[in-house]
Scaffold this motif. Structure first.
Motif, PDB file in Angstrom:
ATOM      1  N   PHE A  63      48.191  29.956  42.713  1.00 20.57           N
ATOM      2  CA  PHE A  63      46.760  30.423  42.099  1.00 20.57           C
ATOM      3  C   PHE A  63      45.336  30.027  43.379  1.00 20.57           C
ATOM      4  N   LYS A  64      44.673  30.578  43.469  1.00 17.50           N
ATOM      5  CA  LYS A  64      43.635  30.516  44.649  1.00 17.50           C
ATOM      6  C   LYS A  64      43.153  28.929  44.878  1.00 17.50           C
ATOM      7  N   LYS A  65      43.321  27.813  45.361  1.00 14.32           N
ATOM      8  CA  LYS A  65      42.852  26.390  45.210  1.00 14.32           C
ATOM      9  C   LYS A  65      40.755  26.853  45.123  1.00 14.32           C
ATOM     10  N   LYS A  66      40.681  25.804  43.589  1.00 16.08           N
ATOM     11  CA  LYS A  66      39.938  25.890  43.364  1.00 16.08           C
ATOM     12  C   LYS A  66      38.602  24.415  43.058  1.00 16.08           C
ATOM     13  N   GLN A  67      37.684  24.262  43.789  1.00 19.05           N
ATOM     14  CA  GLN A  67      37.085  22.994  43.571  1.00 19.05           C
ATOM     15  C   GLN A  67      35.936  23.595  43.037  1.00 19.05           C
ATOM     16  N   ILE A  68      35.891  21.424  42.148  1.00 20.51           N
ATOM     17  CA  ILE A  68      34.237  21.656  41.258  1.00 20.51           C
ATOM     18  C   ILE A  68      33.778  20.441  41.416  1.00 20.51           C
ATOM     19  N   VAL A  69      32.473  20.110  41.612  1.00 21.87           N
ATOM     20  CA  VAL A  69      31.698  18.605  41.632  1.00 21.87           C
ATOM     21  C   VAL A  69      31.126  18.270  40.207  1.00 21.87           C
TER      22      VAL A  69
END
Length: 245
Positions: A63-69
């Motif tokens: 998967f593509k890396k995903k960032q969440i705040v």
């Protein structure tokens, strides 16, 4: 003081990752703010301690890396749903570099410079030592697990024979996995030219190697010299036992 208490307040955030193909087991979930990490279960569920404004990073090879705040709405949610996009790698051009190989594995291994094996543990990735369950293992787990006072699904699978079939498949996969790893190290022609194993006997020869108790430990060293020495010794007894000249 109330605002400070809210900022420092930590809770276990529960969530679920999803993808188009549904294979989301063992996805890494890292809180880069607190350096805490978690990993998804077979169905993509996870739980990780968070505070407001913490940053979560979801990553897996496929998967593509995903960032969440972590916003206030995420912090207050009972279940965070995280869709992941497949990682597609496209090569514009492939360049083959000549290595002047002779075709003799015993000579070429002495001249080739082999880089050290790069793994999750050598890169110090979180949960590097967590083994990712195979598809067969996940299917067997789903078939034999169930909730409630009477676990209906495992009972039905046992009656229908599905559980027995999945156990046989899992055992068969484990049996051949090591052979597949070794056969990726060398070309099939080497077994004929150097070990004198007929092409029609190659699969049978590897099964003969697999039942040796030392086979697994030798393959797991990833030492091409040790593995080849083992194959050479086994080929001698195999040819003798099968009366192959």
């Amino acid at each position: 003081m109330l605002l400070l208490a809210q900022i420092d307040d930590t809770k276990d955030l529960e969530g679920k990752v999803s993808s188009k193909d549904g294979d989301v087991a063992a996805t890494h979930v890292l809180n880069t703010t607190t350096k805490r990490a978690s990993i998804t279960d077979i169905n993509g569920f996870f739980s990780i301690p968070v505070r407001l404004n913490d940053t979560l990073v979801f990553s897996a090879v496929q998967f593509k890396k995903k960032q969440i705040v972590v916003t206030q709405s995420i912090y207050d949610s009972k279940m965070l749903l995280v869709p992941l996009d497949d990682e597609l790698t496209e090569l514009d051009e492939v360049v083959v570099t000549p290595y002047n190989l002779s075709g003799d594995i015993t000579k070429d291994l002495l001249t080739l410079e082999i880089d050290p094996v790069v793994t999750a543990s050598t890169l110090n990735l979180p949960n590097a030592y967590v083994r990712v369950p195979t598809k067969a293992e996940r299917e067997l787990f789903e078939a034999t697990s169930g909730g409630g006072l009477i676990p209906v699904t495992p009972i039905l699978n046992a009656i229908s024979g599905r559980t027995k079939m999945l156990k046989k498949r899992l055992a068969r996969n484990k049996l051949y996995n090591r052979t597949l790893r070794v056969r990726e190290f060398y070309t099939d022609s080497l077994y004929r030219t150097k070990l004198h194993i007929p092409e029609t006997n190659t699969d049978d020869f590897f099964y003969y190697c697999e039942i040796d108790p030392s086979f697994q430990s030798i393959v797991d060293t990833h030492d091409l010299f040790k593995i080849w020495e083992f194959l050479e010794k086994k080929s001698v007894t195999y040819l003798q036992n099968n009366s192959i000249d």
